[in-house]
Write a protein that holds these residues in place. Sequence first.
Motif, PDB file in Angstrom:
ATOM      1  N   MET A   1      -2.570  -4.191  -2.476  1.00  0.00           N
ATOM      2  CA  MET A   1      -1.898  -4.234  -1.181  1.00  0.00           C
ATOM      3  C   MET A   1      -2.900  -3.935  -0.068  1.00  0.00           C
ATOM      4  N   GLU A   2      -2.713  -4.558   1.067  1.00  0.00           N
ATOM      5  CA  GLU A   2      -3.608  -4.341   2.196  1.00  0.00           C
ATOM      6  C   GLU A   2      -3.255  -3.036   2.906  1.00  0.00           C
ATOM      7  N   VAL A   3      -4.284  -2.266   3.258  1.00  0.00           N
ATOM      8  CA  VAL A   3      -4.084  -1.024   3.997  1.00  0.00           C
ATOM      9  C   VAL A   3      -3.802  -1.354   5.459  1.00  0.00           C
ATOM     10  N   LYS A   4      -2.656  -0.889   5.957  1.00  0.00           N
ATOM     11  CA  LYS A   4      -2.280  -1.125   7.351  1.00  0.00           C
ATOM     12  C   LYS A   4      -1.867   0.186   8.012  1.00  0.00           C
ATOM     13  N   ASP A   5      -2.358   0.409   9.205  1.00  0.00           N
ATOM     14  CA  ASP A   5      -1.979   1.557  10.043  1.00  0.00           C
ATOM     15  C   ASP A   5      -2.069   2.889   9.300  1.00  0.00           C
ATOM     16  N   PRO A   6      -3.213   3.197   8.681  1.00  0.00           N
ATOM     17  CA  PRO A   6      -3.328   4.492   8.002  1.00  0.00           C
ATOM     18  C   PRO A   6      -3.274   5.641   9.007  1.00  0.00           C
ATOM     19  N   VAL A   7      -2.765   6.763   8.560  1.00  0.00           N
ATOM     20  CA  VAL A   7      -2.671   7.957   9.396  1.00  0.00           C
ATOM     21  C   VAL A   7      -3.594   9.025   8.821  1.00  0.00           C
ATOM     22  N   ALA A  25       3.376  14.888   3.206  1.00  0.00           N
ATOM     23  CA  ALA A  25       3.207  14.145   1.961  1.00  0.00           C
ATOM     24  C   ALA A  25       4.528  13.907   1.244  1.00  0.00           C
ATOM     25  N   ASP A  26       5.565  14.654   1.609  1.00  0.00           N
ATOM     26  CA  ASP A  26       6.890  14.440   1.021  1.00  0.00           C
ATOM     27  C   ASP A  26       7.632  13.267   1.658  1.00  0.00           C
ATOM     28  N   HIS A  27       7.031  12.656   2.665  1.00  0.00           N
ATOM     29  CA  HIS A  27       7.663  11.486   3.269  1.00  0.00           C
ATOM     30  C   HIS A  27       7.638  10.336   2.265  1.00  0.00           C
ATOM     31  N   PRO A  28       8.741   9.644   2.069  1.00  0.00           N
ATOM     32  CA  PRO A  28       8.823   8.633   1.002  1.00  0.00           C
ATOM     33  C   PRO A  28       8.000   7.378   1.224  1.00  0.00           C
ATOM     34  N   GLN A  29       7.415   7.193   2.411  1.00  0.00           N
ATOM     35  CA  GLN A  29       6.652   5.971   2.670  1.00  0.00           C
ATOM     36  C   GLN A  29       5.149   6.135   2.480  1.00  0.00           C
ATOM     37  N   VAL A  30       4.676   7.357   2.243  1.00  0.00           N
ATOM     38  CA  VAL A  30       3.230   7.587   2.303  1.00  0.00           C
ATOM     39  C   VAL A  30       2.595   7.818   0.936  1.00  0.00           C
ATOM     40  N   THR A  31       1.378   7.317   0.830  1.00  0.00           N
ATOM     41  CA  THR A  31       0.490   7.570  -0.307  1.00  0.00           C
ATOM     42  C   THR A  31      -0.618   8.491   0.166  1.00  0.00           C
ATOM     43  N   TRP A  32      -1.045   9.392  -0.709  1.00  0.00           N
ATOM     44  CA  TRP A  32      -2.088  10.353  -0.344  1.00  0.00           C
ATOM     45  C   TRP A  32      -2.985  10.611  -1.556  1.00  0.00           C
ATOM     46  N   LEU A  33      -4.103  11.273  -1.323  1.00  0.00           N
ATOM     47  CA  LEU A  33      -5.017  11.616  -2.406  1.00  0.00           C
ATOM     48  C   LEU A  33      -4.431  12.768  -3.216  1.00  0.00           C
ATOM     49  N   SER A  34      -4.299  12.562  -4.510  1.00  0.00           N
ATOM     50  CA  SER A  34      -3.858  13.625  -5.405  1.00  0.00           C
ATOM     51  C   SER A  34      -5.057  14.159  -6.183  1.00  0.00           C
ATOM     52  N   ARG A  52       3.824   6.576  -8.033  1.00  0.00           N
ATOM     53  CA  ARG A  52       5.048   6.040  -8.642  1.00  0.00           C
ATOM     54  C   ARG A  52       5.795   7.124  -9.401  1.00  0.00           C
ATOM     55  N   ALA A  53       5.057   7.997 -10.054  1.00  0.00           N
ATOM     56  CA  ALA A  53       5.691   9.087 -10.806  1.00  0.00           C
ATOM     57  C   ALA A  53       6.459  10.019  -9.881  1.00  0.00           C
ATOM     58  N   ILE A  54       5.933  10.233  -8.687  1.00  0.00           N
ATOM     59  CA  ILE A  54       6.607  11.105  -7.718  1.00  0.00           C
ATOM     60  C   ILE A  54       8.007  10.592  -7.407  1.00  0.00           C
ATOM     61  N   ASP A  55       8.140   9.276  -7.345  1.00  0.00           N
ATOM     62  CA  ASP A  55       9.428   8.682  -6.989  1.00  0.00           C
ATOM     63  C   ASP A  55      10.373   8.551  -8.185  1.00  0.00           C
ATOM     64  N   LEU A  56       9.851   8.754  -9.376  1.00  0.00           N
ATOM     65  CA  LEU A  56      10.678   8.565 -10.566  1.00  0.00           C
ATOM     66  C   LEU A  56      11.113   9.874 -11.226  1.00  0.00           C
ATOM     67  N   LEU A  57      10.294  10.913 -11.080  1.00  0.00           N
ATOM     68  CA  LEU A  57      10.564  12.172 -11.771  1.00  0.00           C
ATOM     69  C   LEU A  57      11.108  13.229 -10.817  1.00  0.00           C
ATOM     70  N   PRO A  58      11.866  14.208 -11.318  1.00  0.00           N
ATOM     71  CA  PRO A  58      12.404  15.277 -10.459  1.00  0.00           C
ATOM     72  C   PRO A  58      11.281  16.014  -9.728  1.00  0.00           C
ATOM     73  N   SER A  59      11.457  16.215  -8.435  1.00  0.00           N
ATOM     74  CA  SER A  59      10.391  16.776  -7.608  1.00  0.00           C
ATOM     75  C   SER A  59       9.989  18.177  -8.039  1.00  0.00           C
ATOM     76  N   LEU A 110      -1.813   2.047  -3.063  1.00  0.00           N
ATOM     77  CA  LEU A 110      -0.535   1.808  -2.413  1.00  0.00           C
ATOM     78  C   LEU A 110       0.494   1.234  -3.378  1.00  0.00           C
ATOM     79  N   THR A 111       1.748   1.558  -3.127  1.00  0.00           N
ATOM     80  CA  THR A 111       2.856   0.979  -3.894  1.00  0.00           C
ATOM     81  C   THR A 111       3.783   0.272  -2.911  1.00  0.00           C
ATOM     82  N   PRO A 112       4.676  -0.594  -3.393  1.00  0.00           N
ATOM     83  CA  PRO A 112       5.606  -1.255  -2.469  1.00  0.00           C
ATOM     84  C   PRO A 112       6.429  -0.267  -1.640  1.00  0.00           C
ATOM     85  N   LYS A 113       6.760   0.882  -2.213  1.00  0.00           N
ATOM     86  CA  LYS A 113       7.528   1.883  -1.478  1.00  0.00           C
ATOM     87  C   LYS A 113       6.615   2.748  -0.625  1.00  0.00           C
TER      88      LYS A 113
END
Length: 288
Positions: A1-7, A25-34, A52-59, A110-113
């Motif tokens: 995926m292309e990187v757009k408007d990084p913060v 980092a808990d915002h559902p739209q963002v990817t960050w360095l783990s 992807r695991a963050i969105d699939l497993l209990p926080s 990046l992921t689609p979400k």
Amino acid sequence: MEVKDPVFIIGTGRCGSTVFHQTFADHPQVTWLSQWCLKYPNRPEINRLAMRAIDLLPSRYIKKVIYPGEYYPFWEYHSSGFSEPCRDLCQEDVMNTTKVAVRKAFSKMLTPKRHRLLIKITGWPRVGFLKEIFPDAKFIHIYRDGRAVVNSWLHVKWWSGWGGPEHWRWGELTPEQQQKWHKYGKSFVVLAAIGWEILMAAYDKAKQTLPPSDFMELRYEDLCRDRTTLFRTAAEFGALEWSREFEAVVNRSPLESANNKWQKDLSDIQQNMLCESLNDALQHYGYI
């Protein structure tokens, strides 16, 4: 995926940027360095799996094994010298190979979400450097009372001032800075204060190179007083959606001011030297 408007969240270090970053980092739209970027800096796709695991497993479980950070070994792998330059990095420091490598690495995370980058760095701003790689990047500068930052620096292992300015990361002192340091008997408290002034001057300079639409400043003290309003403002600045769920996350954030610790930790003599040496800067940033 292309990187757009990084913060990019930026700050001097010990300025409140960590808790701000961790909360955002808990915002559902963002990817960050783990921390997987620390272990596998050459495998950014592993970080995508972590997102992807963050969105699939209990926080409550996933946050124990996947958490955000700066992770400079990742940067060093893709951009040699990024972590500890002796001066601020600027546009002219970007090599073609670096631009390609950094963009490619982040695009693999990046992921689609989670299609937006949220990256934190501290120390030098590196705004010109990052803007050359990501022309559409936005920057949120977190800053804090210099007296609190200085006190905090003196309590962390990575502060490099103990060997004197010849061995630290902020470059040579000017004659005026040398005179100030010697005036106070080469006090390490005053040296740390000079370091804070050097970095804040670099942030002021970086700010002047960008339009207001690309550079935002938030005071740590204001975040502690009115977190919801300022996080919402930051989300709007970064073109990130605001929701009741994320507002609940923000309201649970452990943002509590510890700015008075310097008055407890430092001796009366050290406090006086600190306040005197930072007087002009504290006035400039509205702290006295």
